[in-house]
Design an enzyme around this catalytic site. Structure first.
Site, PDB file in Angstrom:
ATOM      1  CG  HIS A 165      87.422  90.448  20.089  1.00 27.92           C
ATOM      2  ND1 HIS A 165      87.413  90.119  18.748  1.00 27.92           N
ATOM      3  CD2 HIS A 165      86.930  89.356  20.733  1.00 27.92           C
ATOM      4  CE1 HIS A 165      86.926  88.907  18.586  1.00 27.92           C
ATOM      5  NE2 HIS A 165      86.618  88.417  19.775  1.00 27.92           N
TER       6      HIS A 165
ATOM      7  N   PRO B 268      92.465  84.531  19.470  1.00 27.73           N
ATOM      8  CG  PRO B 268      92.238  83.881  21.682  1.00 27.73           C
ATOM      9  CD  PRO B 268      92.186  85.094  20.797  1.00 27.73           C
TER      10      PRO B 268
ATOM     11  CB  THR C 288      69.890  80.195  29.315  1.00 24.24           C
ATOM     12  OG1 THR C 288      71.255  79.789  29.234  1.00 24.24           O
ATOM     13  CG2 THR C 288      69.078  79.125  30.026  1.00 24.24           C
TER      14      THR C 288
ATOM     15  CG  ASP D  92      72.925  80.245  32.102  1.00 26.85           C
ATOM     16  OD1 ASP D  92      73.787  79.978  31.235  1.00 26.85           O
ATOM     17  OD2 ASP D  92      71.709  80.177  31.888  1.00 26.85           O
TER      18      ASP D  92
END
Length: 314
Positions: A71, A166, A237, A242
């Site tokens: 940001h 965005p 998770t 990941d």
């Protein structure tokens, strides 16, 4: 990476290696891997120690620190403008709707205080934000990467500038255009999001079965019955960096419309599939994209300063 109870924060990323056609200005904008080696040689260790201590107490801050870096860089460049507090004469970036959910300011403050004691007036807040994001990724199980340093802190922070952040409601084509305006290819998109119901409940009133699994839509509706501020994890998770989120997109269980369209759009679907099946490739591309983002519109000594307090100008 994500949340464990009260607040559910996750990093969703879309990045790839190509960096052709993007001019960062000068020689890395004046940045250097050895920038503090003489005047503050313990800078990296101080930031890492501060970040690790904070994340041991609250692992959910890892995604927040990465998102803060994004940001910051996406508006006026990587200049710590997102850290500045509003004043009676100016509403700053951090008070815009898109930034109200940012967390981790106190971690940056703590690192800055320690650095000022060790080497006053040397390490910029912008560099601290970049280093903290790097250390948060590694703490959460992500790749190790090094970043060049030497950013200066900006002197402008205005709420109207955040219109360029965005939105979670953009489709893939709009995301490609938005990131392209900042010099990134479709394959280098990086999306950092907080999963509040206000960000995705518009998808639930009449869910499109081609974009969202019916059972998933029912589950989200139950979560959002508690109101717009109710929160939902991106994947199971929660505190681990990941590639699992890419697998959710192929099952039509992507939380945000902007992310799910990355799978439905032929320009980005292969990238999603590639990351879903190959975490090592995702890690490699992610670290390269983070280094690239960290060089975005950096300020030099004539354009910025090294703040004594990250929340206000000198």
């Amino acid at each position: 990476m994500g949340k464990d109870g009260v607040v559910l924060v996750v990093l969703a990323t879309m990045v790839v290696m190509s960096s052709a056609g993007f001019d960062f200005g000068g020689s890395n904008g004046g940045l250097s891997m050895q920038y503090y080696v003489m005047n503050c040689p313990l800078a990296d260790q101080i930031v890492k120690g501060t970040v690790n201590a904070a994340l041991q107490a609250d692992p959910t801050l890892a995604a927040s620190l990465v998102r803060m870096h994004f940001h910051d860089c996406f508006i006026q460049g990587c200049d710590a403008s997102v850290l500045l507090d509003s004043t009676k004469d100016n509403t700053a970036e951090k008070d815009s709707p898109g930034n109200l959910s940012l967390r981790g300011y106190e971690v940056i403050d703590d690192a800055k205080d320690k650095l000022e004691q060790q080497c006053p007036g040397v390490v910029s807040c912008a560099d601290i934000v970049a280093m903290a994001a790097r250390d948060a990724v590694f703490f959460a199980g992500g790749p190790v990467y090094e970043i060049p340093k030497g950013r200066k802190d900006g002197k402008r922070s205005k709420i109207e500038d955040t219109i360029n952040l965005p939105s979670p409601f953009l489709n893939a084509s709009e995301l490609i255009r938005t990131f392209g305006q900042r010099g990134f290819s479709a394959q280098e998109m990086v999306a950092l999001s907080v999963a509040r119901c206000s960000s995705f409940n518009s998808r639930l009133s009449n869910p499109d079965p081609t974009m969202m699994d019916t059972n998933f839509a029912t589950s989200l509706s139950k979560t959002c019955a508690a109101g717009d501020k109710a929160e939902q994890p991106f994947d199971v998770t929660r505190n681990t960096f990941d590639n699992l989120y890419y697998n959710t997109l192929s099952r039509k269980t992507g939380l945000l419309f902007s992310d799910q369209t990355l799978y439905s759009n032929p320009k980005t679907r292969n990238v999603v599939n590639g990351y879903a099946f190959n975490q090592a490739m995702f890690f490699l591309d992610f670290q390269q994209a983070m280094v690239k983002m960290g060089k975005l519109d950096v300020k030099d000594g004539s354009q910025g300063e090294v703040r004594q307090n990250c929340r206000k100008l000198n």
